[in-house]
Design a protein around this motif. Structure first.
Motif, mmCIF file in Angstrom:
data_model
loop_
_atom_site.group_PDB
_atom_site.id
_atom_site.type_symbol
_atom_site.label_atom_id
_atom_site.label_comp_id
_atom_site.label_asym_id
_atom_site.label_seq_id
_atom_site.Cartn_x
_atom_site.Cartn_y
_atom_site.Cartn_z
ATOM 1 N N ILE A 36 18.389 -29.235 -16.678
ATOM 2 C CA ILE A 36 19.370 -29.105 -15.597
ATOM 3 C C ILE A 36 19.024 -30.128 -14.519
ATOM 4 O O ILE A 36 17.913 -30.125 -13.995
ATOM 5 N N VAL A 37 19.964 -31.008 -14.213
ATOM 6 C CA VAL A 37 19.746 -32.042 -13.205
ATOM 7 C C VAL A 37 20.338 -31.577 -11.880
ATOM 8 O O VAL A 37 21.504 -31.211 -11.804
ATOM 9 N N ASP A 38 19.523 -31.592 -10.848
ATOM 10 C CA ASP A 38 19.971 -31.183 -9.512
ATOM 11 C C ASP A 38 19.838 -32.382 -8.587
ATOM 12 O O ASP A 38 18.761 -32.679 -8.070
ATOM 13 N N ASN A 39 20.931 -33.116 -8.421
ATOM 14 C CA ASN A 39 20.908 -34.298 -7.560
ATOM 15 C C ASN A 39 20.939 -33.886 -6.093
ATOM 16 O O ASN A 39 21.863 -33.189 -5.659
ATOM 17 N N ARG A 40 19.956 -34.330 -5.340
ATOM 18 C CA ARG A 40 19.899 -34.041 -3.914
ATOM 19 C C ARG A 40 19.716 -35.352 -3.143
ATOM 20 O O ARG A 40 18.609 -35.702 -2.731
ATOM 21 N N PRO A 41 20.792 -36.106 -2.963
ATOM 22 C CA PRO A 41 20.685 -37.398 -2.281
ATOM 23 C C PRO A 41 20.496 -37.225 -0.777
ATOM 24 O O PRO A 41 20.719 -36.148 -0.222
ATOM 25 N N GLY A 42 20.087 -38.318 -0.147
ATOM 26 C CA GLY A 42 19.958 -38.314 1.312
ATOM 27 C C GLY A 42 18.667 -38.927 1.784
ATOM 28 O O GLY A 42 17.612 -38.726 1.186
ATOM 29 N N ALA A 43 18.770 -39.734 2.842
ATOM 30 C CA ALA A 43 17.606 -40.354 3.499
ATOM 31 C C ALA A 43 16.745 -41.125 2.513
ATOM 32 O O ALA A 43 15.522 -41.036 2.537
ATOM 33 N N GLY A 44 17.395 -41.892 1.629
ATOM 34 C CA GLY A 44 16.656 -42.723 0.704
ATOM 35 C C GLY A 44 15.786 -41.966 -0.272
ATOM 36 O O GLY A 44 14.756 -42.460 -0.719
ATOM 37 N N GLY A 45 16.166 -40.733 -0.602
ATOM 38 C CA GLY A 45 15.391 -39.932 -1.539
ATOM 39 C C GLY A 45 14.492 -38.906 -0.884
ATOM 40 O O GLY A 45 13.874 -38.084 -1.571
ATOM 41 N N VAL A 46 14.426 -38.903 0.444
ATOM 42 C CA VAL A 46 13.540 -37.983 1.161
ATOM 43 C C VAL A 46 13.966 -36.536 0.938
ATOM 44 O O VAL A 46 13.121 -35.656 0.718
ATOM 45 N N VAL A 47 15.265 -36.278 0.969
ATOM 46 C CA VAL A 47 15.766 -34.907 0.843
ATOM 47 C C VAL A 47 15.357 -34.298 -0.495
ATOM 48 O O VAL A 47 14.785 -33.203 -0.563
ATOM 49 N N GLY A 48 15.633 -34.999 -1.588
ATOM 50 C CA GLY A 48 15.306 -34.478 -2.900
ATOM 51 C C GLY A 48 13.808 -34.381 -3.141
ATOM 52 O O GLY A 48 13.321 -33.425 -3.761
#
Length: 261
Positions: free
Chosen positions: A1-13
Motif C-alpha cells: 500500500i503506497v501512501d503518498n504524503r508530499p510537502g516541504a520537499g519530502g519533509v512531511v512524508g
C-alpha cells in the motif's frame, strides 16, 4: 500500500515515517533529496534521518547528466568551462528548484571548475527541459531517467555524466571525471528505511527479501527501462553510504547558500 504524503520537499512524508510503529509494516522511501540533502537544507525538522531511521537497502541509482540545447556553442565539458570563464556570470543554468539534486550538482561542479554561472530554478524537469529544448536556457544537470529520452532523440545534447564509470544507458557519453574533474560524482538514489526501533531480525528479513527482489530478472529489466541502476546492498553498506551522502550534499548546500523554496 503506497501512501503518498508530499510537502516541504519530502519533509512531511519523512516525518510520518520516522514516527511510524517500528513493526516492519510501515517503511519509508529513503531518497537522496529527503535523506541526503534535506538534513542540511531543512535543519529544523522534528526528526533526524540518522537517529530516527534504520536503513534497509539502497535499491537504485539515478546519475546526474550534464545536458544542453543541441544548437548551443558547447561541444564538450571543456568547452562549457572555457566559455563560462570567458563570460563570468553570463551563462544561465536551469535546475528543478532551489536545493534540488539538479541545482546542487551544478553548484558542486561550479566549485570544482571555478566558474561563475547564474542559477535559474524551475518547477520540475518538464518545465526546465521545455526551456532548455526551446533555447531559452543553455545548460543544466538532471537525472538520467529524465534526460535519456531527449538525448536519444537529439532534442538535447549530453556533455557528461556524473559517475566514476560510464553509464550503460549512454555508453558514448564521457564522465565528468574523465573530462578533467577526477572523482566528481553526483547520483540520486532510492532506498528503503524503517523506524529506528524496528527489531534487527525484521530489518534483516526485509533486507534479504528486497535484495532478492531487486535481482530478479523481470525487476532488473523493468528498472533498465526506467534508466535506474539497481543496487541491493546490505544494511550496513546503505547506512555508511547515507552518512557519506549527507556530508557531501550538506557541503554543497552550505557552500552554495541554497535555501528551500
Amino acid at each position: 500500500i503506497v501512501d503518498n504524503r508530499p510537502g516541504a520537499g519530502g519533509v512531511v512524508g519523512t516525518e510520518m515515517g520516522a514516527k511510524a510503529n517500528p513493526d516492519g509494516y510501515t517503511l519509508t522511501m529513503a531518497v537522496s533529496s529527503a535523506f541526503g540533502i534535506n538534513p542540511t537544507l531543512y535543519p529544523n525538522t522534528n526528526y533526524d534521518v540518522i537517529r530516527d531511521f534504520a536503513p534497509i537497502s539502497n535499491l537504485g541509482l539515478t546519475p546526474q547528466t550534464l545536458v544542453m540545447n543541441p544548437a548551443g556553442a558547447f561541444k564538450s565539458v571543456k568547452d562549457f568551462v572555457a566559455t563560462a570563464k570567458d563570460k563570468p556570470g553570463q551563462i544561465n543554468f536551469a535546475s528543478l528548484g532551489n536545493g534540488s539534486t539538479s541545482h546542487l550538482t551544478m553548484e558542486m561542479f561550479r566549485f570544482a571548475a571555478d566558474i561563475k554561472i547564474t542559477h535559474v530554478p524551475f518547477k520540475g524537469s518538464a518545465e526546465a527541459h521545455t526551456q532548455l529544448i526551446g533555447g531559452q536556457i543553455p545548460v543544466m544537470f538532471d537525472a538520467i531517467p529524465a534526460t535519456l529520452p531527449h538525448v536519444k532523440s537529439g532534442r538535447l545534447r549530453g556533455l557528461g555524466i556524473a559517475t566514476l564509470k560510464r553509464s550503460q544507458f549512454l555508453p558514448d557519453l564521457p564522465t565528468i571525471a574523465e573530462s578533467g574533474y577526477a572523482g566528481f560524482e553526483a547520483v540520486g538514489w532510492i532506498g528503503i528505511a524503517a523506524p529506528a526501533k524496528t527489531p534487527a531480525a525484521i530489518l534483516d528479513k526485509l533486507n534479504a527479501e528486497m535484495v532478492k527482489i531487486i535481482n530478479e530478472p523481470d525487476v532488473k529489466e523493468r528498472l533498465a527501462t526506467l534508466a535506474f541502476t539497481p543496487v541491493g546492498d546490505t544494511r550496513a553498506q546503505f547506512a555508511a553510504f547515507m552518512k557519506s551522502e549527507i556530508a557531501k550534499w550538506g557541503k554543497a548546500v552550505k557552500e552554495s547558500g541554497a535555501k528551500a523554496d
